[in-house]
Design a protein around this motif. Structure first.
Motif, mmCIF file in Angstrom:
data_model
loop_
_atom_site.group_PDB
_atom_site.id
_atom_site.type_symbol
_atom_site.label_atom_id
_atom_site.label_comp_id
_atom_site.label_asym_id
_atom_site.label_seq_id
_atom_site.Cartn_x
_atom_site.Cartn_y
_atom_site.Cartn_z
ATOM 1 N N LEU A 106 -26.153 109.127 54.602
ATOM 2 C CA LEU A 106 -25.835 108.367 53.389
ATOM 3 C C LEU A 106 -24.893 107.238 53.793
ATOM 4 C CD1 LEU A 106 -25.097 111.352 50.987
ATOM 5 C CD2 LEU A 106 -27.185 109.985 51.114
ATOM 6 N N LEU A 107 -24.838 106.165 52.985
ATOM 7 C CA LEU A 107 -23.909 105.077 53.278
ATOM 8 C C LEU A 107 -22.544 105.434 52.688
ATOM 9 C CD1 LEU A 107 -26.171 101.969 52.688
ATOM 10 C CD2 LEU A 107 -25.618 103.144 54.807
ATOM 11 N N LEU A 160 -20.936 103.617 49.548
ATOM 12 C CA LEU A 160 -21.629 103.591 48.258
ATOM 13 C C LEU A 160 -21.486 104.942 47.559
ATOM 14 C CD1 LEU A 160 -24.989 101.802 49.235
ATOM 15 C CD2 LEU A 160 -22.811 100.788 48.579
ATOM 16 N N GLU A 165 -25.431 104.751 43.896
ATOM 17 C CA GLU A 165 -25.824 103.563 44.657
ATOM 18 C C GLU A 165 -26.652 103.926 45.886
ATOM 19 O OE1 GLU A 165 -22.153 100.503 43.762
ATOM 20 O OE2 GLU A 165 -21.814 102.223 45.060
ATOM 21 N N GLU A 210 -30.079 104.502 44.691
ATOM 22 C CA GLU A 210 -30.673 103.250 44.219
ATOM 23 C C GLU A 210 -31.080 102.342 45.382
ATOM 24 O OE1 GLU A 210 -27.985 100.530 42.426
ATOM 25 O OE2 GLU A 210 -29.445 99.819 40.966
ATOM 26 N N MET A 211 -30.346 102.475 46.523
ATOM 27 C CA MET A 211 -30.466 101.510 47.621
ATOM 28 C C MET A 211 -31.905 101.217 48.067
ATOM 29 S SD MET A 211 -30.383 101.498 51.306
ATOM 30 C CE MET A 211 -29.565 103.014 51.826
ATOM 31 N N PRO A 212 -32.745 102.253 48.348
ATOM 32 C CA PRO A 212 -34.105 101.927 48.806
ATOM 33 C C PRO A 212 -34.899 101.159 47.760
ATOM 34 C CG PRO A 212 -33.619 104.254 49.118
ATOM 35 C CD PRO A 212 -32.511 103.705 48.296
ATOM 36 N N LEU A 252 -33.934 98.881 45.840
ATOM 37 C CA LEU A 252 -33.599 97.455 45.843
ATOM 38 C C LEU A 252 -34.530 96.684 46.772
ATOM 39 C CD1 LEU A 252 -29.716 97.650 45.988
ATOM 40 C CD2 LEU A 252 -31.137 97.100 44.026
ATOM 41 N N TYR A 253 -34.999 97.361 47.820
ATOM 42 C CA TYR A 253 -35.872 96.667 48.767
ATOM 43 C C TYR A 253 -37.321 96.634 48.305
ATOM 44 C CZ TYR A 253 -31.835 97.002 51.815
ATOM 45 O OH TYR A 253 -30.589 96.877 52.340
ATOM 46 N N HIS A 254 -37.614 97.324 47.191
ATOM 47 C CA HIS A 254 -39.014 97.387 46.744
ATOM 48 C C HIS A 254 -39.265 96.622 45.471
ATOM 49 C CE1 HIS A 254 -38.817 101.434 49.005
ATOM 50 N NE2 HIS A 254 -39.074 100.438 49.814
ATOM 51 N N ARG A 289 -35.399 101.202 37.728
ATOM 52 C CA ARG A 289 -34.559 101.679 38.813
ATOM 53 C C ARG A 289 -33.559 102.700 38.277
ATOM 54 N NH1 ARG A 289 -33.113 96.299 41.148
ATOM 55 N NH2 ARG A 289 -31.118 96.588 40.139
ATOM 56 N N MET A 300 -31.570 91.330 42.855
ATOM 57 C CA MET A 300 -31.507 91.539 44.310
ATOM 58 C C MET A 300 -30.444 90.648 44.940
ATOM 59 S SD MET A 300 -33.027 93.297 46.698
ATOM 60 C CE MET A 300 -32.511 93.325 48.397
ATOM 61 N N LYS A 303 -18.104 93.790 48.595
ATOM 62 C CA LYS A 303 -17.603 95.137 48.831
ATOM 63 C C LYS A 303 -17.173 95.283 50.292
ATOM 64 C CE LYS A 303 -18.901 99.382 46.636
ATOM 65 N NZ LYS A 303 -19.977 99.972 45.870
ATOM 66 N N ILE A 341 -30.057 103.054 58.691
ATOM 67 C CA ILE A 341 -30.421 103.787 57.474
ATOM 68 C C ILE A 341 -31.203 102.872 56.536
ATOM 69 C CG2 ILE A 341 -29.511 104.922 55.414
ATOM 70 C CD1 ILE A 341 -27.085 105.748 57.170
ATOM 71 N N ARG A 342 -30.671 101.637 56.369
ATOM 72 C CA ARG A 342 -31.337 100.701 55.464
ATOM 73 C C ARG A 342 -32.753 100.397 55.928
ATOM 74 N NH1 ARG A 342 -28.230 98.333 51.685
ATOM 75 N NH2 ARG A 342 -26.002 98.701 51.850
ATOM 76 N N VAL A 356 -35.227 103.315 55.247
ATOM 77 C CA VAL A 356 -35.724 103.476 53.879
ATOM 78 C C VAL A 356 -36.506 102.262 53.401
ATOM 79 C CG1 VAL A 356 -33.885 105.069 53.247
ATOM 80 C CG2 VAL A 356 -33.634 102.628 52.741
ATOM 81 N N GLY A 357 -36.802 101.332 54.306
ATOM 82 C CA GLY A 357 -37.734 100.265 53.924
ATOM 83 C C GLY A 357 -37.196 98.860 53.932
ATOM 84 N N ALA A 358 -35.934 98.648 54.337
ATOM 85 C CA ALA A 358 -35.414 97.282 54.399
ATOM 86 C C ALA A 358 -36.124 96.524 55.504
ATOM 87 C CB ALA A 358 -33.912 97.295 54.659
ATOM 88 N N HIS A 394 -34.082 91.232 54.790
ATOM 89 C CA HIS A 394 -33.054 91.825 53.934
ATOM 90 C C HIS A 394 -31.742 91.976 54.685
ATOM 91 C CE1 HIS A 394 -36.734 93.613 51.805
ATOM 92 N NE2 HIS A 394 -36.199 92.718 50.974
#
Lengths: 225, 387
Positions: A94-95, A98, A102, A105-107, A109-111, A118, B1, B11, B296-297, B300-302, B306
């Motif tokens: 996990l980050l 966040l 969050e 939610e994070m993945p 955001l990229y879709h 969401r 986005m 942040k 990680i980003r 998950v698909g980044a 991005h």
């Protein structure tokens, strides 16, 4: 659904080339629950990276949903990962900055998923893993079991068809481990394909079928570990 | 986005307040250097150029530097026959001790005609200017500057008073409007008397210079040509005189100011670039520290773009934020300078805007390498899932 044919993979360690996977053939049908067993260093994590499109094989074919993955570009692999595959890691991944919300939610955001949908998905999946109360907590404020459940919620929110779990209970106590395995079994019953990687026979037994990796060779039969 | 990425960058910046501030410090100092230096230079010179341009660009000054050359006022005045020249004011200038009772002081005496007030665009605040009859009848009258009035009379209300120049009494008929200070010192400390009277004091019928007003600003150049031809014909010596126009002086002045501002901005820009290198440095450290996050980003698909965008955005926010803080400090700095120096220098908005734009460019320029590095990380390497 997942078809691996004559997969070879090796890593270079300095001058020496170390073969990690040798002639792997594996077929996983939709809605199957397969566990991949093997000791550490056997190559099972490399196999998972290839199945999860985090890595590409040196040679051999990987066909995912009828698509040849080995010829994909990096960004196409990202798309496949985001759309079809969900990862559950041993270290949760996990980050830390966040909150649980969050992180889930994070993945999304990229879709390019609309804000309202969401929110709906995040809240629904957090409830599914029983963490609605703690969605504004950061990972450091959650127990190991809770963190892993957030990680599972993160997978569910993206609605993948295949879930890859790499030692999901490896860092957890037996009670949390059981909780996590119960959720994973639930997901399987709801129609997901599950690939579970472990070295623990008791965990592997919960799967429909087990395959074994030893020194980079895959077999359907158990051999001495 | 986009908003999410900005929020994420903020942040990351605020999670490491001290480090972010130190990173921004280079940019802050750079922006302060640019804005404060340029503002002060332009503020200081604009006072001078204002006073020059207030004299009008159609004013031409002819100075006869050779003592042996003699040009009479009548000769100079004959130039008005040309259509390009509207009026000519001959000037005999000297320095004399001026007395009023027990008070005395040395002032510059300007012997001239009534035309002087038209040409130089000067006026009196009380009393009257010189009249043609004053010159004709050799009347001993004087129009004095405000500083002279304060020195000798203790008040600006000096009309009707008497002053003594070279043992002769002069009646003060007018007090000039206040001019303020200019390049050549105070303009308020002069005394204007009829040139016919001044001729008698010097004992010579030669003028030291004359001012010419061109008919309009388009004919300034032809007026200058006429004057130069006239002077060459009379003196037969090119080195004996000089002809100047205010707009030339103004142009030179502006050139100097602009070169100076450019030079200062250039020096300050170097410090901005150094600040940019600081940002690049910290961003590279940040990429290394956040390898796992990037992994990680990506898992998950980044996509590359991005990750690239996230780090680029962070670098830009760092540099633009530094720029804005620098502007704030500059504003404070200029205010303090004004308080101490008693001036009213405003922040140069063009430079302020340019500095912020430059910061954004620096953010993109120096952020792109770390961002590219971050985006190229392989997810498996980033996740440390080997074995």
């Amino acid at each position: 659904m997942i078809k691996l044919r004559h997969i070879y993979k090796s890593y270079e360690l300095g001058e020496v080339e170390v073969p990690v996977l040798k002639d792997i053939n594996l077929h996983i049908k939709p809605h199957e629950f397969v566990s991949i067993l093997g000791p550490s260093g056997s190559g099972k994590s490399t196999l998972m990276n290839i199945i999860g499109c985090l890595d590409v094989p040196d040679s051999g074919d990987y066909i995912l949903d009828g698509e040849y993955v080995d010829s994909c570009t990096e960004d196409e692999l990202s798309d496949i990962r985001g759309g079809k595959i969900g990862f559950i890691f041993q270290q949760f991944n996990l980050l830390p900055d966040l909150t649980a919300y969050e992180n889930v939610e994070m993945p999304l955001l990229y879709h390019r998923i609309a804000a309202s949908e969401r929110r709906e998905r995040v809240l629904k999946t957090l409830e599914q893993v029983g963490l609605s109360e703690r969605m504004n907590h950061k990972p450091s404020q959650l127990s190991g079991g809770q963190q892993q459940r957030v990680a599972i919620a993160r997978v569910l929110a993206a609605q993948p068809s295949i879930i890859l779990a790499d030692e999901p209970t490896g860092n957890l106590d037996s009670v949390s481990g059981k909780e996590v395995m119960d959720i994973i079994r639930e997901l399987w019953k709801n129609g997901n394909t599950i690939v579970l990687i472990t070295h623990d026979n008791n965990v592997a037994k919960q799967a429909q079928r087990s395959v074994y990796v030893h020194d980079g060779i895959l077999s359907e039969k158990e051999c001495a570990i | 986005m986009t908003w999410k990425i900005i929020k994420l960058s903020l942040k990351a910046i605020f999670n490491n307040k001290m480090r972010s501030f130190l990173t921004m410090l280079g940019i802050i100092i750079g922006v302060m250097a640019v804005v404060i230096l340029v503002s002060i230079t332009q503020g200081a010179t604009s006072g001078i150029t204002d006073s020059i341009s207030s004299m009008g660009s159609d004013l031409i000054t002819a100075t006869i530097s050779d003592e042996d050359v003699s040009i009479s006022a009548e000769e100079a005045e004959s130039l008005t026959e040309y259509r390009a020249i509207s009026s000519v004011a001959p000037v005999i200038s000297m320095n004399q001790t001026v007395k009023k009772g027990t008070e005395s002081g040395s002032y510059s005496i300007v012997g001239t005609t009534a035309e002087y007030f038209t040409v130089q665009d000067e006026s009196v605040q009380s009393g009257r200017i010189l009249a043609p009859s004053d010159i004709e009848w050799y009347t001993h009258v004087a129009v004095i500057g405000t500083e002279v009035a304060t020195d000798l009379f203790g008040t600006w209300d000096a009309v009707g008073g008497t002053i003594t120049i070279d043992d002769r009494n002069y009646t003060v008929v007018g007090v000039l409007a206040e001019q303020g200070r200019s390049l050549a010192g105070s303009d308020d400390s002069k005394i204007i008397i009829p040139y016919s009277v001044a001729e008698r004091i010097t004992g010579q019928s030669r003028i030291s210079s004359f001012y010419v007003k061109a008919a309009d600003s388009d004919r300034v150049n032809s007026a200058i040509n006429i004057i130069e031809m006239f002077l060459l014909r009379t003196t037969r010596d090119e080195d004996a005189y000089s002809v100047n126009n205010q707009s030339e002086v103004l142009d030179t002045m502006n050139d100097v100011t602009n070169t100076m501002s450019l030079l200062l901005a250039g020096i300050a820009a170097i410090s901005l670039i150094v600040g940019g290198i600081g940002i690049m440095n910290i961003m590279l450290v940040s990429v290394t520290e956040r390898t796992r996050e990037i992994g990680i980003r990506k898992a998950v698909g980044a996509k590359r773009k991005h990750i690239m965008l996230q780090f680029l955005c962070e670098a830009c926010i760092l540099s633009i934020m530094g720029g804005l803080i620098g502007l704030l400090f500059s504003y404070c700095g200029i205010s303090v300078y004004n308080l101490i120096a008693g001036s009213i220098i405003a922040m140069n908005l063009t430079v302020a805007f340019a500095a912020i734009a430059f910061c954004a460019v620096i953010g993109v320029l120096f952020g792109s390498y770390p961002a590219a590095k971050a985006s190229k990380l392989q997810p498996i390497d980033a996740l440390h899932t080997t074995g």
